[in-house]
Design an enzyme around this catalytic site. Structure first.
Site, mmCIF file in Angstrom:
data_model
loop_
_atom_site.group_PDB
_atom_site.id
_atom_site.type_symbol
_atom_site.label_atom_id
_atom_site.label_comp_id
_atom_site.label_asym_id
_atom_site.label_seq_id
_atom_site.Cartn_x
_atom_site.Cartn_y
_atom_site.Cartn_z
ATOM 1 N N ASP A 27 -68.852 25.302 -44.621
ATOM 2 C CA ASP A 27 -69.978 24.398 -44.855
ATOM 3 C C ASP A 27 -70.406 23.709 -43.575
ATOM 4 O OD1 ASP A 27 -67.894 22.449 -44.978
ATOM 5 O OD2 ASP A 27 -67.706 22.962 -47.107
ATOM 6 N N LYS B 147 -73.376 21.902 -47.878
ATOM 7 C CA LYS B 147 -74.159 20.950 -48.654
ATOM 8 C C LYS B 147 -74.690 19.912 -47.682
ATOM 9 C CE LYS B 147 -70.127 20.634 -51.576
ATOM 10 N NZ LYS B 147 -69.067 20.844 -50.841
ATOM 11 N N MET C 54 -68.664 9.002 -45.067
ATOM 12 C CA MET C 54 -69.985 9.100 -45.702
ATOM 13 C C MET C 54 -70.633 7.725 -45.836
ATOM 14 S SD MET C 54 -68.659 11.752 -48.623
ATOM 15 C CE MET C 54 -67.124 10.868 -48.880
HETATM 16 N N1 SAH Z 1 -62.606 16.640 -45.504
HETATM 17 C C1 SAH Z 1 -63.224 15.896 -44.440
HETATM 18 C C2 SAH Z 1 -64.178 14.863 -44.969
HETATM 19 C C3 SAH Z 1 -65.339 15.378 -45.757
HETATM 20 S S1 SAH Z 1 -66.458 14.125 -46.263
HETATM 21 C C4 SAH Z 1 -62.177 15.257 -43.562
HETATM 22 O O1 SAH Z 1 -60.974 15.265 -43.914
HETATM 23 O O2 SAH Z 1 -62.515 14.774 -42.494
HETATM 24 C C5 SAH Z 1 -67.632 14.161 -44.991
HETATM 25 C C6 SAH Z 1 -67.550 12.933 -44.147
HETATM 26 O O3 SAH Z 1 -66.501 13.053 -43.219
HETATM 27 C C7 SAH Z 1 -68.770 12.679 -43.298
HETATM 28 O O4 SAH Z 1 -69.785 12.069 -44.031
HETATM 29 C C8 SAH Z 1 -68.208 11.754 -42.260
HETATM 30 O O5 SAH Z 1 -68.079 10.453 -42.761
HETATM 31 C C9 SAH Z 1 -66.813 12.286 -42.078
HETATM 32 N N2 SAH Z 1 -66.697 13.150 -40.881
HETATM 33 C C10 SAH Z 1 -66.269 14.426 -40.854
HETATM 34 N N3 SAH Z 1 -66.220 14.887 -39.589
HETATM 35 C C11 SAH Z 1 -66.624 13.876 -38.795
HETATM 36 C C12 SAH Z 1 -66.788 13.724 -37.384
HETATM 37 N N4 SAH Z 1 -66.536 14.716 -36.539
HETATM 38 N N5 SAH Z 1 -67.219 12.530 -36.918
HETATM 39 C C13 SAH Z 1 -67.472 11.526 -37.748
HETATM 40 N N6 SAH Z 1 -67.341 11.611 -39.077
HETATM 41 C C14 SAH Z 1 -66.912 12.767 -39.605
#
Ligand code: SAH
Length: 464
Positions: free
Chosen positions: A248, A270, A383
């Site tokens: 994704d 998404k 998020m």
């Molecule tokens: N499974 C993922 C999270 C998915 S929800 C994890 O463990 O990181 C998606 C959210 O993750 C985004 O809206 C943001 O808040 C955060 N996110 C993921 N990668 C990021 C990054 N490189 N920098 C900042 N926020 C990040």
């Protein structure tokens, strides 16, 4: 070639070690790992070495070296700091045709110790012939990262079936194909994932000629927050094996690039509010592809079990009896915090940390704010960009000080990383003044102030 690598069977054979210090101890440890019986000759000995000799039913002679010590030994290690003595031992051995190793003196050695990667029974030995031992060690470190720690178990499993397979396939060529398939396919992956019994059952089926299982399998893999260097070894290995990759938006292109070249790649990303492929459809697709016999990689940003719906996806697989494994990844909170210089906990500032979903459901937050305002707790909002103003206001309204430091990290761990830092009363305003790019993460708590001292990573953009 100055040295021919041969592997020495030392089990129950007598090896002479002259010396009783740190270096002698290190060599003795290796020798006893290989099952040798030690004859240690030294005027003084360390306790650990003494115990090792006793446990291995060896001999300890608390005196100087004498030529009679060479009687009956199959290998000699000279590990004293007395150079003339080392040279004499080397001479004596050469005269008698006994292999000798003089520590740190390649010219006096007839045999040398390599750097070893031990996945017994699989063993890799690397040497530079004594010219550049550090280089040999660096290469060994690289090899360590390529070979899963459980490779030895795989070799152990192969040993169990070796005779059977040999009689089944008298033809060498056929046998080779059989084993290549075992070592690179589902059987090997079962063993690497700690499912030894399953691996053995699959191998037994294969030997019995049972129809190859029609089922493929699914790897639910965390790809980390963005920097490809933050992938785990296992993630990378599975990425290079899978037949199909479902990924994704959060997974960086540089990471997709590391997947097997000829793997089919399906984007199921998404965007907030507009679901490119509905979750149920992704779940069904995983089942369908696996049932076609494919090795399916479900690649997710961060960690699959943290706000990643990983649980939902594998529930369906479990219900259908499809084999799967889950590979954790570095979650955005860990990645962003580390790269922004913000320790999530700290003895003086935060005794706990909370990962919070900061998006609204039907326009409002589904959060217990009173529960989130404890001063000694770090909050990490995933998020949280669109609701940032509300998040800050709610925390203040429920009692967290308006001056509490807070930061928003954009595209953490990547070259585009940018950090906006302020406090609960001004962060939203600061962010609104700039063009901010997703994904972003919000960290709230006293620990954010440590960034002033601890920031180390510079993306291409200056932080604000
Ligand atoms: N499974 C993922 C999270 C998915 S929800 C994890 O463990 O990181 C998606 C959210 O993750 C985004 O809206 C943001 O808040 C955060 N996110 C993921 N990668 C990021 C990054 N490189 N920098 C900042 N926020 C990040």
């Amino acid at each position: 070639m100055d040295f021919l690598p041969l592997f020495h069977k030392l089990k129950d054979r007598l090896v002479l070690v002259v010396g009783g210090g740190e270096v002698a101890l290190r060599k003795a440890r290796l020798l006893s790992d290989a099952g040798a019986r030690l004859r240690v000759v030294t005027p003084e000995v360390r306790d650990e070495l003494r115990q090792m000799v006793e446990q291995g039913a060896g001999e300890l002679h608390l005196r100087g070296y004498e030529t009679r010590d060479l009687q009956g030994v199959c290998l000699v290690i000279a590990a004293t700091d007395d150079e003339p003595l080392n040279a004499q031992i080397s001479e004596d051995c050469k005269g008698l045709g006994i292999p000798v190793n003089v520590v740190d003196a390649p010219a006096l050695c007839s045999v040398i110790f390599p750097a070893i990667v031990d996945r017994s029974p699989l063993i890799v030995a690397v040497t530079s012939g004594g010219d550049a031992p550090v280089l040999a060690r660096l290469i060994r470190a690289k090899i360590e990262t390529w070979i899963p720690a459980t490779y030895g178990q795989l070799a152990g499993l192969a040993k169990k079936f070796r005779a059977q397979v040999k009689s089944l396939f008298p033809d060498v060529q056929q046998r080779r194909v059989f084993w290549e398939d075992v070592f690179q396919g589902q059987i090997a992956e079962s063993v690497f994932a700690g499912k030894l019994a399953e691996g053995e059952r699959l191998l037994q089926d294969k030997v019995n000629g049972a129809a190859p299982r029609a089922l493929g399998e699914v790897y639910l893999v965390g790809a980390g927050p963005g920097d490809p260097d933050l992938l785990t070894f296992r993630a990378l290995r599975l990425m290079q094996q899978a037949d199909v990759v479902l990924y994704d938006r959060l997974v960086a292109p540089a990471i997709i690039e590391l997947c097997r070249r000829d793997a089919e790649r399906l984007y199921v990303g998404k965007r907030r509010a507009e679901h490119a492929v509905p979750q149920e459809e992704i779940n069904r697709l995983l089942v369908k592809l696996a049932k076609e016999g494919k090795r399916v990689l479900r690649l997710k940003g961060g960690d699959p079990f943290i706000f990643g719906r990983g649980g939902e996806e594998i529930e369906e697989l479990a219900a259908e009896g499809i084999p799967f494994q889950v590979v954790p990844g570095i979650t955005a909170a860990s990645g962003c915090a580390a790269y922004a210089g913000i320790p999530l906990t700290h003895r003086d500032h935060a005794q706990s940390v909370r990962f919070v979903a900061g998006h609204r459901k039907d326009g409002s937050f589904d959060l217990n704010w009173a529960d989130l305002v404890s001063p000694s707790q770090t909050l990490v909002f995933y998020m949280g960009l669109t609701g940032l103003t509300d998040i800050c206001q709610q925390l203040i309204a429920h009692g967290r000080a308006a001056s509490t430091p807070a930061a928003l990290i954009q595209q953490g761990t990547t070259q585009q990383q940018r950090v906006y830092s302020g406090n609960l009363s001004n962060l939203a305003e600061l962010v609104a003044e700039h063009e901010v790019h997703a994904p972003t993460l919000v960290i709230v708590g006293e620990v954010v102030s440590l960034r002033e001292k601890l920031a180390w990573f510079e993306g291409a953009q200056a932080s604000v």
